[in-house]
Structure formats: C-alpha cells, structure tokens
Design a protein around this motif. Structure first.
Motif, short mmCIF file in Angstrom:
data_model
loop_
_atom_site.label_atom_id
_atom_site.label_comp_id
_atom_site.label_asym_id
_atom_site.label_seq_id
_atom_site.Cartn_x
_atom_site.Cartn_y
_atom_site.Cartn_z
N SER A 187 -2.20 94.72 64.27
CA SER A 187 -0.88 95.09 65.13
C SER A 187 0.03 93.89 64.64
CB SER A 187 -1.17 95.51 66.45
OG SER A 187 -1.92 94.32 66.84
N ALA A 188 1.32 94.20 64.97
CA ALA A 188 2.26 93.09 64.89
C ALA A 188 2.83 92.48 66.20
CB ALA A 188 3.56 93.76 64.27
N CYS A 220 11.10 97.36 64.87
CA CYS A 220 11.18 97.92 63.39
C CYS A 220 12.34 98.75 63.17
CB CYS A 220 9.93 98.49 63.03
SG CYS A 220 9.35 99.58 64.23
N PHE A 238 -2.18 99.79 60.08
CA PHE A 238 -1.66 98.43 60.05
C PHE A 238 -0.17 98.70 60.53
CE2 PHE A 238 1.39 95.72 57.83
CZ PHE A 238 0.55 94.49 58.21
N THR A 239 0.38 97.78 61.42
CA THR A 239 1.84 97.52 61.66
C THR A 239 2.22 96.28 61.46
OG1 THR A 239 1.75 99.33 63.38
CG2 THR A 239 3.60 98.03 63.44
N GLY A 240 3.03 96.05 60.58
CA GLY A 240 3.60 94.78 60.38
C GLY A 240 4.52 94.89 59.16
N SER A 241 4.87 93.68 58.57
CA SER A 241 5.82 93.39 57.68
C SER A 241 5.44 94.23 56.21
CB SER A 241 5.94 92.17 57.44
OG SER A 241 5.06 91.40 56.60
N GLU A 262 2.67 101.18 59.00
CA GLU A 262 3.91 101.18 59.63
C GLU A 262 4.59 99.76 59.32
OE1 GLU A 262 4.99 103.80 60.99
OE2 GLU A 262 2.92 104.76 61.05
N LEU A 263 5.57 99.88 58.64
CA LEU A 263 6.31 98.63 58.02
C LEU A 263 7.61 98.28 58.36
CD1 LEU A 263 4.43 99.10 54.51
CD2 LEU A 263 3.65 97.92 56.58
N GLY A 264 8.21 97.53 57.73
CA GLY A 264 9.62 96.80 58.10
C GLY A 264 10.62 97.72 57.72
N GLU A 294 15.25 92.24 56.35
CA GLU A 294 15.01 92.50 57.47
C GLU A 294 15.37 91.21 58.37
OE1 GLU A 294 11.34 93.59 58.70
OE2 GLU A 294 12.03 94.91 60.31
N LYS A 298 -7.51 94.24 65.51
CA LYS A 298 -7.28 92.70 65.42
C LYS A 298 -5.69 92.45 65.71
CE LYS A 298 -5.21 90.26 62.52
NZ LYS A 298 -4.25 89.38 63.36
N PHE A 352 5.94 109.43 63.99
CA PHE A 352 6.82 108.43 63.90
C PHE A 352 6.27 107.47 62.52
CE2 PHE A 352 7.88 103.95 64.10
CZ PHE A 352 9.17 103.90 64.31
N GLY A 358 -7.42 89.07 59.39
CA GLY A 358 -7.10 90.32 58.89
C GLY A 358 -7.47 90.93 57.50
P1 NAD Z 1 3.17 90.54 59.81
O1 NAD Z 1 3.17 91.30 58.54
O2 NAD Z 1 3.46 89.00 59.59
O3 NAD Z 1 1.95 90.56 60.81
C1 NAD Z 1 1.16 91.69 61.17
C2 NAD Z 1 -0.19 91.65 61.38
O4 NAD Z 1 -0.72 91.47 60.10
C3 NAD Z 1 -0.70 90.56 62.19
O5 NAD Z 1 -1.64 90.95 63.02
C4 NAD Z 1 -1.10 89.45 61.07
O6 NAD Z 1 -2.01 88.28 61.64
C5 NAD Z 1 -1.81 90.37 60.03
N1 NAD Z 1 -1.73 89.71 58.79
C6 NAD Z 1 -0.90 88.94 58.16
N2 NAD Z 1 -1.28 88.67 56.88
C7 NAD Z 1 -2.42 89.85 56.80
C8 NAD Z 1 -3.05 90.07 55.45
N3 NAD Z 1 -3.07 89.39 54.27
N4 NAD Z 1 -4.09 90.99 55.87
C9 NAD Z 1 -4.12 91.61 56.81
N5 NAD Z 1 -3.61 91.14 57.76
C10 NAD Z 1 -2.87 90.32 57.74
O7 NAD Z 1 4.35 91.15 61.02
P2 NAD Z 1 5.04 90.59 62.18
O8 NAD Z 1 5.92 89.28 61.93
O9 NAD Z 1 3.74 90.36 63.05
O10 NAD Z 1 5.53 91.76 62.56
C11 NAD Z 1 7.05 91.86 62.47
C12 NAD Z 1 7.21 93.01 61.14
O11 NAD Z 1 6.38 94.37 61.73
C13 NAD Z 1 8.46 93.58 60.95
O12 NAD Z 1 8.48 93.51 59.45
C14 NAD Z 1 8.68 94.68 61.43
O13 NAD Z 1 9.72 95.73 60.88
C15 NAD Z 1 7.17 95.45 61.44
N6 NAD Z 1 6.97 96.43 62.35
C16 NAD Z 1 7.00 97.62 62.04
C17 NAD Z 1 6.74 98.66 62.95
C18 NAD Z 1 6.79 100.34 62.70
O14 NAD Z 1 6.25 101.11 63.24
N7 NAD Z 1 7.02 100.51 61.26
C19 NAD Z 1 6.61 98.39 64.32
C20 NAD Z 1 6.62 97.19 64.77
C21 NAD Z 1 6.96 95.82 63.80
#
Ligand code: NAD
Length: 475
Positions: free
Chosen positions: A152-153, A284, A228-231, A250-252, A378, A178, A445, A214
């Motif tokens: 998660s993010a 996001c 996964f939710t993150g960038s 679920e990304l950016g 973003e 994680k 979503f 991760g």
């Molecule tokens: P991030 O991608 O830096 O980190 C997200 C998660 O991934 C963290 O737990 C991090 O430790 C882990 N991670 C980092 N590198 C990894 C790898 N190589 N392998 C596996 N795991 C890894 O994102 P962030 O800065 O925490 O969050 C912001 C981003 O999340 C923004 O881009 C935002 O748009 C996105 N987001 C998307 C949604 C959605 O539903 N689409 C919701 C919330 C946030």
C-alpha cells in the motif's frame, strides 16, 4: 504489541523484530519520532508467505465464518475510532476531519467485505444451448487464489491496508501485507484488531520496509496474487516481475475535472476546492487540471478562489483544519519547485504558492503552459491549474491527452452532454456533477491506461482475488 518496544512484523501469529535495516516513523506535523523499527529480512518475507500458505491450507473458513469475523473487525475499528484517528493523523499529517472519516470508511470496507463474503457466487453457463449438449449442466464457481500479497501507499494509511486485506480474507485467502515505511502504524494496529476479532493468526501476516521488502514479497513464488497501490513506475516494475501471474495495480494519475457553463457553479467551486486540496492534494484522484468553459471562467474562478480561501491550513489535530503538512518537506519543496517553474514559463498564481516547511498553501494557477510539469506529471500536492475551454469535445480530448486514466469529474446540467461526456472521457471512473475525487468504498474503482489494471471495492476486488473455475455436470 507495545509501540515503545518498536514496530514489529507479524509472522505466523507472532509479533517479531525485523532483521533488516533500521528506520523510524516520524510525526508529520510535530516532527518527533513516533517509533523505530527494523525492516523485514528476505527470510522473514519468505516466512510470512509460508505462514500464509500453511494457514490457508489448514484453516479453510466457510463464508458465514468470514462474514462473522470481518463484521467483528468492523465493530472493533469503530470501538477504537479515536485512537486510530490519532494514529492516522500523527503518521500521515492528514487532518482530523479526513482521518476520522478514514477510520469510519475503514470500518465500512470491512463491513461491505463481510457482506460480500456471503454472496460470492459464480454463474450458470447455458451449456445446453450447444448442439447435442442437452444432457449436461455447467456453472462457474469462485475459488480463493491462496496467498494474496498487498502493498500500500502512504496517503490513506489505514483504509488502503483494509482494501488489501478485507476483500482478500472475505474471498477465503490468507494475506501478507506491506504498508509503506512512512506510515506503517495504523495498518499495524489494524492487524492487531484483526487478530483480536479471531481470524486465524497465520492468515494475517504483516511485514515492514520499503522497496526491497516489497520487491522480495512480489518475487516470492509462494504469492498467488499481488494487489498494489502506489506510483505508476513501481506498478510497471511489479507487473514485469510477476509475468503471467495475476496482479491488481492501482496507480497514479493527473486527474481532471470539467466545469461547463450550465453547471451549478457554486457547488462545482466548492467540490473542486475540496477535490484539489483535501488531504493536501495527496489523493490519486485529486483534481490537478480544472477545465472551465470560457464564458463562466471569470465568475467561476472568483468562486473557486473564495472557496479556497475558506480552507484552514495548519495543525492536523485541530478539528477545523482542512489542509495539513505534506508527507515530507522534500515533497512540498518538489511541488513548490514545479509551481515556480510554471510561473517562470508564464503561469499566474491566483491563490497560494507559498511554502513553509512541509506545508504548501492550496495553490491555484492560471495560464500554466502546455508541457509544464504541473500539467504533465502527477504533482501529488495541493496545486491545481485552471484551463479555459470553448468546446466540450476539445476539453475532453485534452483530458484524454495523458498516459493516465483514473478518475474525472464533469459538471453540467445537460443530460446529453453529461452522458456523451461520460462515454468519451477515457478513465476508469467518471463522476457527473461531482469532482474527480469522490470515491466511496463499495464502488468498483480502478484506472485504465497507465493508471492501473484491475478494480478495487470489495465485491470487485473479490472477483480478482478468486479464480473462476468452470464445472460441468453430465446427467
Ligand atoms: P510508491 O510507489 O513510492 O510506494 C507504494 C508502495 O510500494 C510502498 O509500500 C513502497 O514501499 C512500495 N514499493 C516501492 N518500490 C517497490 C518495489 N520496487 N517493489 C515493490 N514494492 C515497492 O507510492 P507512494 O509514494 O507511497 O504513493 C503515491 C502514489 O500512489 C501516487 O502515484 C498515487 O497516485 C498512487 N495512489 C494510487 C491510488 C489508486 O487507487 N490508484 C490510491 C492512492 C495512491
């Protein structure tokens, strides 16, 4: 778990010290250290996955039992609402209003997952419609995948962990989660509550750390599904490393909202101010590009500036604060630099623009030049750009001219314009007469294009977290 003793991993039902590098979690407003911890080692990640596998094989929970246990988690969340809210505020800087709401939403995520556990079904398949098949019946059943890994993010530290764990458990899986290293505390508290509710301890595994941890989780062959939710760059890397195995990402995004001249302008201005600046723009779906029909540009801009001036920036613990600090001073400085760059290229600051430490005032820009980072990348900060348009189709073309496609808002009172717009805007979620950031937890979503694959929302996530198996019966 005693927090003063450090943050621990939960592996096979036991809270365990990490074996990797040390990291600390700080209060995002006060700056003090909330706790220190060690990251999980690769061996601990493997042990967590193995525990989930063993527990999944040994403790098959029937749907009613899943319903009962997840409902109990929802009750426990509400019983601990104040404490959870305080933890979310401290570790994320998200103001009280949104943190308290996040705790209520987390309970709702569990409640909806519990309900969906009772109605996870396949479908009848009309096999008898094929020539010579009148003696057969067919149906699909939904089978849990096994071990679900959730990553998660930081921006919604409690409810996002819930969206990973609750549907996975409701569908009959065991989990390894994680959370991000900046905000791991509320997720850890949620795992304590899940244990207290009586879920099988081996079903609930939690590991801490950053990219390395991760990556170790994602690459573990014992993981059947990654949510996964993150960038977007990290999501792409995960997809590559998982190959044929299924993922939900679920990304950016660079979310847009469109305001047509016939809209209820006052309501639109209020909702756009919230959608751009709530949670410090760290959602996001935060509105980053705001398209406004030229004939109402002046009055609407004045209303938006007035709505923005009402937002109270400051201590996230105060109940009337709307905008708190960003997740780090570095992120605030990055956003400020993007604003300065746009201004140097001709943009005008209509509100905000000033930074103090991790705080960036809610910022409205006009005349942001095409190609500037505030429009093309973003920003994940409280900054939105107003872009005038004459023709709705052209505005939609502009909305679509990005690699992202998560959510969009469209304000108009004309039903034809609204529905044609919804069909043309290339995103996963369109809100008519609302701004881009208007998620509730039970809706499907998810994004298209580089904003992700797969869909969240308990009912829909449970489809992803189960395998569809066809069964035929010869009579
Ligand atoms: P991030 O991608 O830096 O980190 C997200 C998660 O991934 C963290 O737990 C991090 O430790 C882990 N991670 C980092 N590198 C990894 C790898 N190589 N392998 C596996 N795991 C890894 O994102 P962030 O800065 O925490 O969050 C912001 C981003 O999340 C923004 O881009 C935002 O748009 C996105 N987001 C998307 C949604 C959605 O539903 N689409 C919701 C919330 C946030």
């Amino acid at each position: 778990m005693d927090r003063a003793d450090g943050l621990k991993q939960l592996i096979d039902g036991v809270w365990t010290d990490g074996e990797g590098p040390r990291f600390s979690v700080v209060d995002k407003f006060l700056g003090g250290e909330l706790c220190t911890a060690r990251e999980a080692s690769v061996a601990q990640v493997q042990a967590a996955v193995a525990s989930a596998r063993r527990s999944f094989e040994a403790n098959r929970l029937d749907p009613y039992e899943r319903y009962r246990l997840l409902s109990r988690v929802a009750d426990l969340i509400l019983a601990n609402r104040e404490e959870l809210t305080a933890t979310v505020i401290a570790e994320s800087g998200v103001p009280w209003k949104d943190s308290d709401n996040e705790v209520a939403r987390t309970a709702e995520t569990f409640r909806v997952s519990a309900e969906e556990a009772k109605r996870l079904v396949g479908e009848m398949v009309p096999i008898q419609g094929a020539a010579g098949q009148a003696h057969r019946m067919a149906m699909t059943i939904r089978v849990p995948r096994g071990v679900v890994a959730g990553i998660s993010a930081f921006n919604s530290p409690l409810n996002m962990v819930a969206h990973k764990a609750a549907p996975a458990l409701a569908a009959g899986n065991a989990v390894v989660v994680k959370p991000p290293p900046a905000t791991p505390l509320s997720g850890a508290r949620l795992f304590e509550l899940m244990l207290e509710a009586g879920l099988p301890p081996g079903h609930l595994n939690l590991v801490h750390g950053g990219a390395d941890v991760g990556q170790a989780l994602v690459e573990d062959p014992g993981v059947d599904f990654v949510t996964f939710t993150g960038s977007t760059p990290v999501g792409k890397a995960i997809r590559q490393s998982r190959g044929m195995r299924p993922v939900a990402l679920e990304l950016g995004s660079i979310a847009a909202t469109i305001v047509c001249a016939d809209a209820d302008l006052e309501r639109a201005a209020m909702r756009c101010a919230q959608s751009g600046f709530r949670r410090q723009g760290q959602a996001c779906t935060s509105t980053q590009r705001l398209f406004v029909q030229r004939e109402v540009l002046e009055p609407f801009t004045a209303m938006l500036v007035a709505e923005t001036a009402k937002l109270k920036v400051g201590d996230p613990r105060l109940h009337d604060t709307d905008v708190g600090p960003l997740i780090s001073e570095r992120d605030a400085a990055r956003a400020e630099a993007w604003v300065s760059e746009a201004v140097a290229q001709g943009a005008r600051v209509l509100a905000g623009g000033r930074r103090e430490g991790a705080f960036l005032q809610p910022t409205i820009l006009a005349d942001s030049p095409r190609g500037s980072r505030v429009l093309c990348e973003e920003i994940f900060a409280p900054v939105l750009s107003i872009l005038p348009f004459d023709d709705l189709d052209e505005a939609i073309d502009e909305v679509n001219r990005t690699e992202f496609g998560l959510a969009a808002g469209l304000f108009t009172q004309n039903i034809e314009r609204a529905l044609k717009g919804a069909a043309r805007i290339h995103v996963g979620v369109v809100h008519l007469n609302d701004a881009s950031s208007s998620r509730v937890d039970l809706i499907p979503f998810g994004g298209v294009k580089d904003s992700g694959v797969g869909v969240e929302g308990p009912k829909y996530a449970m489809r992803e977290m189960t395998e569809e198996r066809l069964v035929t019966i010869t009579l």
